[in-house]
Design a protein around this motif. Sequence first.
Motif, PDB file in Angstrom:
ATOM      1  N   VAL A   1      21.685  76.122   5.340  1.00 47.64           N
ATOM      2  CA  VAL A   1      21.608  76.992   4.174  1.00 47.64           C
ATOM      3  C   VAL A   1      20.182  76.970   3.624  1.00 47.64           C
ATOM      4  O   VAL A   1      19.611  78.024   3.307  1.00 47.64           O
ATOM      5  CB  VAL A   1      22.619  76.558   3.080  1.00 47.64           C
ATOM      6  CG1 VAL A   1      22.392  77.319   1.787  1.00 47.64           C
ATOM      7  CG2 VAL A   1      24.043  76.731   3.578  1.00 47.64           C
ATOM      8  N   VAL A   2      19.589  75.780   3.528  1.00 53.00           N
ATOM      9  CA  VAL A   2      18.226  75.656   3.019  1.00 53.00           C
ATOM     10  C   VAL A   2      17.257  76.402   3.936  1.00 53.00           C
ATOM     11  O   VAL A   2      16.372  77.131   3.464  1.00 53.00           O
ATOM     12  CB  VAL A   2      17.822  74.168   2.881  1.00 53.00           C
ATOM     13  CG1 VAL A   2      16.346  74.037   2.532  1.00 53.00           C
ATOM     14  CG2 VAL A   2      18.688  73.481   1.836  1.00 53.00           C
ATOM     15  N   GLU A   3      17.420  76.258   5.241  1.00 56.00           N
ATOM     16  CA  GLU A   3      16.551  76.968   6.191  1.00 56.00           C
ATOM     17  C   GLU A   3      16.667  78.479   5.998  1.00 56.00           C
ATOM     18  O   GLU A   3      15.658  79.188   5.992  1.00 56.00           O
ATOM     19  CB  GLU A   3      16.902  76.570   7.622  1.00 56.00           C
ATOM     20  CG  GLU A   3      16.527  75.146   7.947  1.00 56.00           C
ATOM     21  CD  GLU A   3      17.102  74.656   9.271  1.00 56.00           C
ATOM     22  OE1 GLU A   3      16.641  73.605   9.745  1.00 56.00           O
ATOM     23  OE2 GLU A   3      18.010  75.307   9.829  1.00 56.00           O
ATOM     24  N   ASP A   4      17.891  78.962   5.844  1.00 57.87           N
ATOM     25  CA  ASP A   4      18.098  80.399   5.632  1.00 57.87           C
ATOM     26  C   ASP A   4      17.454  80.870   4.328  1.00 57.87           C
ATOM     27  O   ASP A   4      16.861  81.950   4.268  1.00 57.87           O
ATOM     28  CB  ASP A   4      19.594  80.738   5.618  1.00 57.87           C
ATOM     29  CG  ASP A   4      20.246  80.615   6.987  1.00 57.87           C
ATOM     30  OD1 ASP A   4      19.510  80.568   7.999  1.00 57.87           O
ATOM     31  OD2 ASP A   4      21.489  80.566   7.041  1.00 57.87           O
ATOM     32  N   LEU A   5      17.561  80.055   3.278  1.00 58.74           N
ATOM     33  CA  LEU A   5      16.956  80.410   1.994  1.00 58.74           C
ATOM     34  C   LEU A   5      15.433  80.446   2.094  1.00 58.74           C
ATOM     35  O   LEU A   5      14.782  81.310   1.496  1.00 58.74           O
ATOM     36  CB  LEU A   5      17.389  79.433   0.900  1.00 58.74           C
ATOM     37  CG  LEU A   5      18.846  79.548   0.446  1.00 58.74           C
ATOM     38  CD1 LEU A   5      19.200  78.404  -0.502  1.00 58.74           C
ATOM     39  CD2 LEU A   5      19.111  80.890  -0.201  1.00 58.74           C
ATOM     40  N   ILE A   6      14.855  79.534   2.855  1.00 63.46           N
ATOM     41  CA  ILE A   6      13.405  79.515   3.044  1.00 63.46           C
ATOM     42  C   ILE A   6      12.957  80.791   3.751  1.00 63.46           C
ATOM     43  O   ILE A   6      12.023  81.459   3.322  1.00 63.46           O
ATOM     44  CB  ILE A   6      12.961  78.259   3.817  1.00 63.46           C
ATOM     45  CG1 ILE A   6      13.172  77.012   2.952  1.00 63.46           C
ATOM     46  CG2 ILE A   6      11.507  78.379   4.275  1.00 63.46           C
ATOM     47  CD1 ILE A   6      13.009  75.700   3.704  1.00 63.46           C
ATOM     48  N   VAL A   7      13.631  81.127   4.829  1.00 65.13           N
ATOM     49  CA  VAL A   7      13.285  82.341   5.577  1.00 65.13           C
ATOM     50  C   VAL A   7      13.440  83.573   4.685  1.00 65.13           C
ATOM     51  O   VAL A   7      12.576  84.457   4.673  1.00 65.13           O
ATOM     52  CB  VAL A   7      14.143  82.464   6.860  1.00 65.13           C
ATOM     53  CG1 VAL A   7      13.962  83.823   7.514  1.00 65.13           C
ATOM     54  CG2 VAL A   7      13.787  81.348   7.837  1.00 65.13           C
ATOM     55  N   ALA A   8      14.515  83.630   3.921  1.00 62.17           N
ATOM     56  CA  ALA A   8      14.756  84.777   3.040  1.00 62.17           C
ATOM     57  C   ALA A   8      13.672  84.886   1.974  1.00 62.17           C
ATOM     58  O   ALA A   8      13.198  85.991   1.666  1.00 62.17           O
ATOM     59  CB  ALA A   8      16.132  84.676   2.392  1.00 62.17           C
ATOM     60  N   ALA A   9      13.240  83.768   1.412  1.00 58.26           N
ATOM     61  CA  ALA A   9      12.195  83.792   0.384  1.00 58.26           C
ATOM     62  C   ALA A   9      10.867  84.265   0.974  1.00 58.26           C
ATOM     63  O   ALA A   9      10.142  85.057   0.358  1.00 58.26           O
ATOM     64  CB  ALA A   9      12.031  82.412  -0.246  1.00 58.26           C
ATOM     65  N   ILE A  10      10.545  83.805   2.173  1.00 61.17           N
ATOM     66  CA  ILE A  10       9.306  84.228   2.829  1.00 61.17           C
ATOM     67  C   ILE A  10       9.359  85.720   3.133  1.00 61.17           C
ATOM     68  O   ILE A  10       8.396  86.449   2.884  1.00 61.17           O
ATOM     69  CB  ILE A  10       9.040  83.390   4.096  1.00 61.17           C
ATOM     70  CG1 ILE A  10       8.682  81.957   3.698  1.00 61.17           C
ATOM     71  CG2 ILE A  10       7.926  84.018   4.945  1.00 61.17           C
ATOM     72  CD1 ILE A  10       8.603  80.985   4.857  1.00 61.17           C
TER      73      ILE A  10
END
Length: 117
Positions: free
Chosen positions: A76-85
């Motif tokens: 979930v954290v990885e997905d949130l990082i990608v989404a924020a970028i």
Amino acid sequence: MLKGIPGLGALGDMAGMMKKAQEMQTKMAEMQEQLANTVVLGESGAGLVKARVTAKGEVTGLDIDPSILVASEKEVVEDLIVAAIRDAQSRGAQRMADEMRKMTDALGLPADMKLPF
């Protein structure tokens, strides 16, 4: 039609066009530098992850709320990082498009003209 130097006919028009091209080149270089220094913020997860990106798309920073740093939530954290970028890059691309539009308007060029940038 661009007005050239009086008495030179087509050569005067060419000189005027060359001057305009040099002005455009200078303005584009200035804009590229400005965009490289313009930072936009993207976020995801209602602000739990924030990414800082230049208007040219270079990631310059990342802020992650520590409350989501739980081993079981790694994906979930990885997905949130990608989404924020991606959000920040999209905002940067929009900023770049807005600046290009302003420049083409200022130079009297068609709004849909694609400049090499």
